[in-house]
Write an enzyme that holds these catalytic residues in place. Sequence first.
Site, PDB file in Angstrom:
ATOM      1  CE  LYS A  66      -5.372   2.354  -1.135  1.00 36.87           C
ATOM      2  NZ  LYS A  66      -4.940   1.717   0.106  1.00 36.87           N
ATOM      3  CG  ASP A 102      -6.657   0.636   3.267  1.00 37.31           C
ATOM      4  OD1 ASP A 102      -6.785  -0.505   2.780  1.00 37.31           O
ATOM      5  OD2 ASP A 102      -6.413   1.649   2.583  1.00 37.31           O
TER       6      ASP A 102
END
Length: 273
Positions: A66, A102
Amino acid sequence: MTDRYAVIGNPVAHSKSPMIHAVFAGLTLQDMTYEAILAPPDGFAATVRAFISAGGRGMNVTVPFKREACALADTRSPRAEAAKAVNTLIFSPAGIHGDNTDGLGLVADLTRNLGFQLAGKRILLLGAGGAARGVMLPLLAERPAALTLANRTADKARQLLAEFSPHAGGCTMDAGGFEGLAGRQFDLVINATAASLTDEAPPLPGGLYAPGSLAYDMVYGRETPFLTAARTQGAARLADGLGMLVEQAAESFFLWRGVRPPTAPVLAQLRGK
Ligand code: ATR
C-alpha cells in the site's frame, strides 16, 4: 473489450476481492473482469506496469504494497496523501491515480451496516501503523466528540496525533500508551493493531467499555482475542472487519465504474446467510 481489474498483493490467493467484485459487476451489469495477481516482493511497480500494458483499468492494492502504491501513483487523493497509503489505483492515459477507500469503508460499515453513528461519540483507536493512519480522516469527518489514539509504542501514537490534529475540527484528541487508558470509557473501540494476526490481544486495562459500546476489529473471519476480551469486559456489541472489506471494495468499484453497487447481498453471502 471487457475492462480488466485486479487485486495485487503478496500473498493474494486468499483474497476475497475477486469474488466481491464479481458479485458487484453482476448486480450492476458491468462488463468487466477482476483477478488476483501475485507480485514478487521486489516487483510491485513492474507488475503494475505489465497489467497496464495488458489493458488493465484499475487495481486494488493489499499487503504489503500500500505504501509503495502511494509512491508509484502520479496523482493522489487528499485522503490517500494523508494515509500515506493507496488501496485503489485508477489507470488512464493521463497516468496512475491513487486513492484510499479503507477509511470510508470502515465508516460505511459502522454507520450503515451496524447503525452506529459516530457524531458525538468517544472513540478509542488502537494502533498507529498504516491501518490506523488510513482511517483517521474519514473518522474525524464524522465529527466524534473525542478520538483517543493508543499504541504499544506510545510515541508513534503521539506522532499520529500531531500529524492529524490540524484536521480535528471540534473533536478532542489525545494519544499515548495502553496503560494510560485506565479509568477511561469509550463508546467505540477499534482495533487497528496487527495483534489479531498473531492471535494476540492488545494489553488493555479493564473498564474501557461504556454502556452500549461497540468493539470493532479490522481483522475479519473469526472472533479475535481482542473481541473475546471486549466481550468479557462488557462491550455491548462486537464486529469484525468483514463489512469494512466489502464497503471499501464498493467505494473502489464506484471510483472505477461510477456506479455504486449494493453491498448487502455480498455481505450476506460472505457471512454464509
Ligand atoms: P498496519 O499497516 O497493519 O497498521 P504496521 O504499520 O506494521 O501494520 O503497524 C502494526 C501496528 O500494530 C502497530 O501499531 C503495532 O504497534 P507498535 O507500533 O508498538 O509496533 C501494533 N501491534 C502489532 N502487534 C501488536 C501486539 N501484539 N499488541 C499490540 N499492538 C501490536
